[in-house]
Design an enzyme around this catalytic site. Sequence first.
Site, PDB file in Angstrom:
ATOM      1  N   TYR A  17       0.924  -1.141  -0.084  1.00  0.00           N
ATOM      2  CA  TYR A  17      -0.073  -0.134  -0.012  1.00  0.00           C
ATOM      3  C   TYR A  17       0.797   1.202  -0.053  1.00  0.00           C
ATOM      4  CZ  TYR A  17      -3.916   3.087   1.045  1.00  0.00           C
ATOM      5  OH  TYR A  17      -4.639   4.379   1.034  1.00  0.00           O
ATOM      6  N   HIS A  21       1.541   4.126  -3.036  1.00  0.00           N
ATOM      7  CA  HIS A  21       1.198   5.483  -2.962  1.00  0.00           C
ATOM      8  C   HIS A  21       2.626   6.233  -3.049  1.00  0.00           C
ATOM      9  CE1 HIS A  21      -2.816   4.277  -1.838  1.00  0.00           C
ATOM     10  NE2 HIS A  21      -3.006   5.493  -1.984  1.00  0.00           N
ATOM     11  N   TYR A  40      -3.834  15.940   0.859  1.00  0.00           N
ATOM     12  CA  TYR A  40      -4.326  14.569   1.139  1.00  0.00           C
ATOM     13  C   TYR A  40      -3.334  13.991   1.844  1.00  0.00           C
ATOM     14  CZ  TYR A  40      -7.048  10.451  -0.469  1.00  0.00           C
ATOM     15  OH  TYR A  40      -7.769   9.358  -0.690  1.00  0.00           O
ATOM     16  N   TRP A  75      -7.170   3.134 -10.772  1.00  0.00           N
ATOM     17  CA  TRP A  75      -6.518   3.145  -9.574  1.00  0.00           C
ATOM     18  C   TRP A  75      -7.560   2.114  -8.570  1.00  0.00           C
ATOM     19  CZ3 TRP A  75      -2.047   4.252  -7.670  1.00  0.00           C
ATOM     20  CH2 TRP A  75      -1.819   4.315  -6.142  1.00  0.00           C
ATOM     21  N   TRP A  76      -8.636   2.256  -8.588  1.00  0.00           N
ATOM     22  CA  TRP A  76      -9.377   1.357  -7.743  1.00  0.00           C
ATOM     23  C   TRP A  76      -9.095   0.038  -8.267  1.00  0.00           C
ATOM     24  CZ3 TRP A  76     -14.860   4.064  -8.101  1.00  0.00           C
ATOM     25  CH2 TRP A  76     -14.779   4.932  -7.179  1.00  0.00           C
TER      26      TRP A  76
END
Length: 104
Positions: A17, A21, A40, A75-76
């Site tokens: 993860y 990112h 963000y 991306w999802w």
Amino acid sequence: MKKAIRMRVFPDKHEAYKKRHDELWPELQEVLKTHGCTKYNIWLDEETHYLFAYLEIEDEELFTKIADMTINRKWWDFMADIMETNADNSPVSIDLTQVFELED
């Protein structure tokens, strides 16, 4: 406008993860910016595997349009193997309610 959400990454996927990112696609970064996302941040609780995301956005309606964009859908799909998702591969996310803030 400030937003906070909670999501969950699979226990054995913390590193994946973070790596994904760290290498966030430039096209997705640009979409976030052009849709009013000025900040963000995402934190991980390593014991519970919950992610806490904090965002600052200019306009809720503009920001929600990202969900239907092709780059966001990709991306999802890319993230679906490492976190809890809905049937359309969007992350399962819970909006959090702000209960305190200390500012200068």
